[in-house]
Design a protein around this motif. Structure first.
Motif, PDB file in Angstrom:
ATOM      1  N   ASP A 170       5.121  12.145   9.096  1.00 46.94           N
ATOM      2  CA  ASP A 170       6.525  11.168   8.459  1.00 46.94           C
ATOM      3  C   ASP A 170       6.926  10.409   7.541  1.00 46.94           C
ATOM      4  O   ASP A 170       6.186  10.832   6.779  1.00 46.94           O
ATOM      5  N   VAL A 171       8.171  10.089   8.141  1.00 45.67           N
ATOM      6  CA  VAL A 171       8.720   9.741   6.949  1.00 45.67           C
ATOM      7  C   VAL A 171       9.195   8.542   6.858  1.00 45.67           C
ATOM      8  O   VAL A 171       9.512   7.811   7.938  1.00 45.67           O
ATOM      9  N   SER A 172       9.190   6.900   5.961  1.00 42.21           N
ATOM     10  CA  SER A 172       9.464   6.070   6.609  1.00 42.21           C
ATOM     11  C   SER A 172      10.892   5.531   5.177  1.00 42.21           C
ATOM     12  O   SER A 172      10.522   6.078   4.329  1.00 42.21           O
ATOM     13  N   LEU A 173      12.002   4.768   6.526  1.00 41.77           N
ATOM     14  CA  LEU A 173      13.005   5.351   5.143  1.00 41.77           C
ATOM     15  C   LEU A 173      13.353   3.650   4.832  1.00 41.77           C
ATOM     16  O   LEU A 173      13.611   2.913   6.102  1.00 41.77           O
ATOM     17  N   MET A 174      13.560   2.665   3.916  1.00 37.87           N
ATOM     18  CA  MET A 174      13.751   1.688   3.991  1.00 37.87           C
ATOM     19  C   MET A 174      15.292   1.188   2.299  1.00 37.87           C
ATOM     20  O   MET A 174      15.764   1.895   1.952  1.00 37.87           O
ATOM     21  N   GLY A 175      16.302   0.823   3.759  1.00 37.94           N
ATOM     22  CA  GLY A 175      17.329   0.256   3.103  1.00 37.94           C
ATOM     23  C   GLY A 175      18.348  -0.940   3.110  1.00 37.94           C
ATOM     24  O   GLY A 175      17.938  -1.377   3.761  1.00 37.94           O
ATOM     25  N   GLU A 176      19.668  -1.099   2.281  1.00 36.69           N
ATOM     26  CA  GLU A 176      19.239  -2.513   2.439  1.00 36.69           C
ATOM     27  C   GLU A 176      20.655  -2.964   3.976  1.00 36.69           C
ATOM     28  O   GLU A 176      20.495  -4.630   4.085  1.00 36.69           O
ATOM     29  N   LYS A 177      21.068  -2.103   4.062  1.00 37.28           N
ATOM     30  CA  LYS A 177      21.282  -2.828   5.837  1.00 37.28           C
ATOM     31  C   LYS A 177      20.017  -2.353   7.034  1.00 37.28           C
ATOM     32  O   LYS A 177      20.762  -2.947   8.313  1.00 37.28           O
ATOM     33  N   GLY A 178      19.366  -1.544   6.961  1.00 40.30           N
ATOM     34  CA  GLY A 178      18.223  -0.903   7.979  1.00 40.30           C
ATOM     35  C   GLY A 178      17.501  -0.036   6.921  1.00 40.30           C
ATOM     36  O   GLY A 178      17.364   0.254   6.586  1.00 40.30           O
ATOM     37  N   GLY A 179      16.395   0.158   7.678  1.00 37.55           N
ATOM     38  CA  GLY A 179      15.404   1.288   7.603  1.00 37.55           C
ATOM     39  C   GLY A 179      14.944   1.797   8.953  1.00 37.55           C
ATOM     40  O   GLY A 179      15.337   1.505  10.695  1.00 37.55           O
ATOM     41  N   ALA A 180      13.845   3.126   8.966  1.00 34.11           N
ATOM     42  CA  ALA A 180      13.950   3.622   9.631  1.00 34.11           C
ATOM     43  C   ALA A 180      12.400   4.375   9.900  1.00 34.11           C
ATOM     44  O   ALA A 180      11.999   4.717   8.528  1.00 34.11           O
ATOM     45  N   ASP A 181      12.028   5.014  10.909  1.00 32.75           N
ATOM     46  CA  ASP A 181      10.875   5.918  11.360  1.00 32.75           C
ATOM     47  C   ASP A 181      10.881   7.028  11.385  1.00 32.75           C
ATOM     48  O   ASP A 181      12.284   7.187  12.963  1.00 32.75           O
ATOM     49  N   LEU A 182      10.669   8.254  11.306  1.00 33.34           N
ATOM     50  CA  LEU A 182      10.969   9.157  11.281  1.00 33.34           C
ATOM     51  C   LEU A 182      10.668  10.017  12.949  1.00 33.34           C
ATOM     52  O   LEU A 182      11.681  10.415  14.648  1.00 33.34           O
ATOM     53  N   VAL A 220      16.554  -6.099  14.943  1.00 32.28           N
ATOM     54  CA  VAL A 220      16.053  -5.817  16.411  1.00 32.28           C
ATOM     55  C   VAL A 220      15.696  -3.942  16.221  1.00 32.28           C
ATOM     56  O   VAL A 220      16.052  -3.873  14.954  1.00 32.28           O
ATOM     57  N   ASN A 221      15.071  -3.398  16.933  1.00 30.33           N
ATOM     58  CA  ASN A 221      14.244  -2.106  16.748  1.00 30.33           C
ATOM     59  C   ASN A 221      15.697  -1.741  18.019  1.00 30.33           C
ATOM     60  O   ASN A 221      15.571  -2.196  18.840  1.00 30.33           O
ATOM     61  N   THR A 222      15.870  -0.255  17.155  1.00 28.07           N
ATOM     62  CA  THR A 222      16.437   1.044  18.253  1.00 28.07           C
ATOM     63  C   THR A 222      15.313   1.562  18.082  1.00 28.07           C
ATOM     64  O   THR A 222      14.948   2.904  17.271  1.00 28.07           O
ATOM     65  N   THR A 223      15.533   2.484  19.438  1.00 29.41           N
ATOM     66  CA  THR A 223      14.733   3.205  19.833  1.00 29.41           C
ATOM     67  C   THR A 223      15.417   4.392  20.849  1.00 29.41           C
ATOM     68  O   THR A 223      16.185   3.915  21.784  1.00 29.41           O
ATOM     69  N   PRO A 224      15.962   5.903  20.417  1.00 24.19           N
ATOM     70  CA  PRO A 224      16.343   6.665  20.677  1.00 24.19           C
ATOM     71  C   PRO A 224      16.129   6.676  22.866  1.00 24.19           C
ATOM     72  O   PRO A 224      14.658   6.970  22.747  1.00 24.19           O
ATOM     73  N   ALA A 225      17.037   6.707  23.231  1.00 27.41           N
ATOM     74  CA  ALA A 225      16.445   6.990  24.860  1.00 27.41           C
ATOM     75  C   ALA A 225      15.895   8.080  24.840  1.00 27.41           C
ATOM     76  O   ALA A 225      15.327   8.780  26.045  1.00 27.41           O
ATOM     77  N   TYR A 226      16.765   9.195  24.810  1.00 26.45           N
ATOM     78  CA  TYR A 226      16.962  10.665  25.295  1.00 26.45           C
ATOM     79  C   TYR A 226      17.129  11.409  23.977  1.00 26.45           C
ATOM     80  O   TYR A 226      18.024  10.975  22.894  1.00 26.45           O
TER      81      TYR A 226
END
Length: 351
Positions: A263-275, A289-295
């Protein structure tokens, strides 16, 4: 033969060639011709040639490069032989797709980069995770400035008992190291790619050999623990010239809960993400808010890697992975091992 087809040669007939490169080159037969394959164990080359309908088999890649009119070559050898094989292929006028990591040493990676520039040929590396839909989707978010300035990252490539029981993965002389240079490079490259490949400056790291040199349970088969010459864990922190930082943890064997985490985790000024799996974290309209791709489309990253390499060779487009990025990655790998060996932080410019 259609002379417009890309004439492809393969150096190394082991698992990565037979399971990843060759089956996906076969899907491109309207654009390429599998012309020749070489392996020091000629019986492996012959077997692969028969399986994939390759015209010629050799036990010496230099002889193959001399005798065959090749346009492109895949390097699928143990790490120790990446640089000499890639340089020989480039000097023979071939485009090159070299499996990861680029090489064992920084000097080798520099020589490969110089050879590609001198020959005017493509040199790209087999970081197939770059071709996943998760990386592609997150890259679109980053390009749209959804994360802002990415200033921190965490890279994980850890197995509980995942020491390969085959091949030369536990042989430092042939591989250059253990989990860091084998599986860690995939997640490290993915993180650096998404961060824009910032220039590394300082590294502090530690490595361990605590479990691999003892007999134990092997999820990926029994390994030769009596001749285990690599680290079973490496951890480190990288500081970049732009002020960003990255931590990395990679292991073939560690007493942790899960059998395998990449895995990769990124942290930015406007948002972050796990890959893996992809999730994006932001604050919007006064709400976390958390955004998860539906597809996400189901694709084969090895197939995309090969297809894109073939298209780059035929069109002259720039591959997803460049020699300069491979050199930065090799510098970081070298710095992690050097810092761990010295027991102190090291500056990449001084190595």
């Amino acid at each position: 033969m259609d002379t417009k087809k890309l004439r492809v040669g393969i150096i190394g007939a082991g698992g990565i060639a037979v399971n990843a490169h060759l089956p996906n080159y076969e899907k491109c037969l309207e654009k390429i011709q599998l012309t020749a394959i070489a392996d020091v164990a000629k019986e492996k080359a012959i077997a692969a040639a028969e399986m994939f309908h390759i015209d010629s088999a050799y036990d010496n890649y230099e002889e193959m490069l001399k005798n065959e009119e090749l346009d492109a070559v895949s390097i699928c050898t143990p790490n120790k032989f990446h640089a000499p094989a890639a340089i020989a292929a480039l000097e023979a006028g071939c485009h090159v797709l070299c499996e990861k990591p680029p090489a064992i040493t920084v000097d080798e990676a520099e020589a490969m980069t110089a050879a590609a520039e001198k020959a005017g040929r493509i040199l790209t590396y087999g970081f197939h995770f770059r071709h996943t839909q998760q990386v592609a989707a997150l890259k679109r978010y980053i390009d749209a400035d959804e994360l802002g300035d990415i200033y921190a990252a965490q890279v994980t490539a850890v197995r509980r008992r995942g020491i390969p029981g085959w091949g030369v993965f536990t042989n430092k002389e042939l591989q250059g190291g253990g989990p860091l240079i084998d599986i860690g490079v995939h997640m490290l490259d993915s993180a650096l790619y998404l961060m824009g490949y910032p220039k590394p400056e300082t590294v502090l790291a530690a490595s361990y050999q605590k479990l691999g040199n003892k007999k134990g349970v092997g999820v990926m088969g029994d390994w030769d623990w009596e001749n285990f010459s690599i680290e079973d864990m490496a951890r480190g922190m990288i500081l970049f010239e732009n002020g960003a930082s990255l931590t990395i943890e990679t292991a073939f064997a560690a007493n942790v809960e899960k059998l395998d985490v990449m895995d990769v985790s990124l942290m930015g000024e406007k948002g972050g993400a796990d890959l893996f799996p992809l999730q994006i974290y932001q604050e919007k309209h006064g709400t976390l808010v958390n955004t998860t791709p539906a597809y996400l489309p189901k694709t084969n990253e090895h197939e995309l890697e090969i297809t894109r390499f073939v298209d780059a060779c035929l069109t002259g487009s720039i591959p997803l992975s460049t020699p300069e990025q491979g050199l930065y990655l090799q510098q970081i790998i070298h710095a992690i091992y050097t810092s761990a060996e010295r027991g102190e932080a090291v500056k990449i410019s001084e190595l």
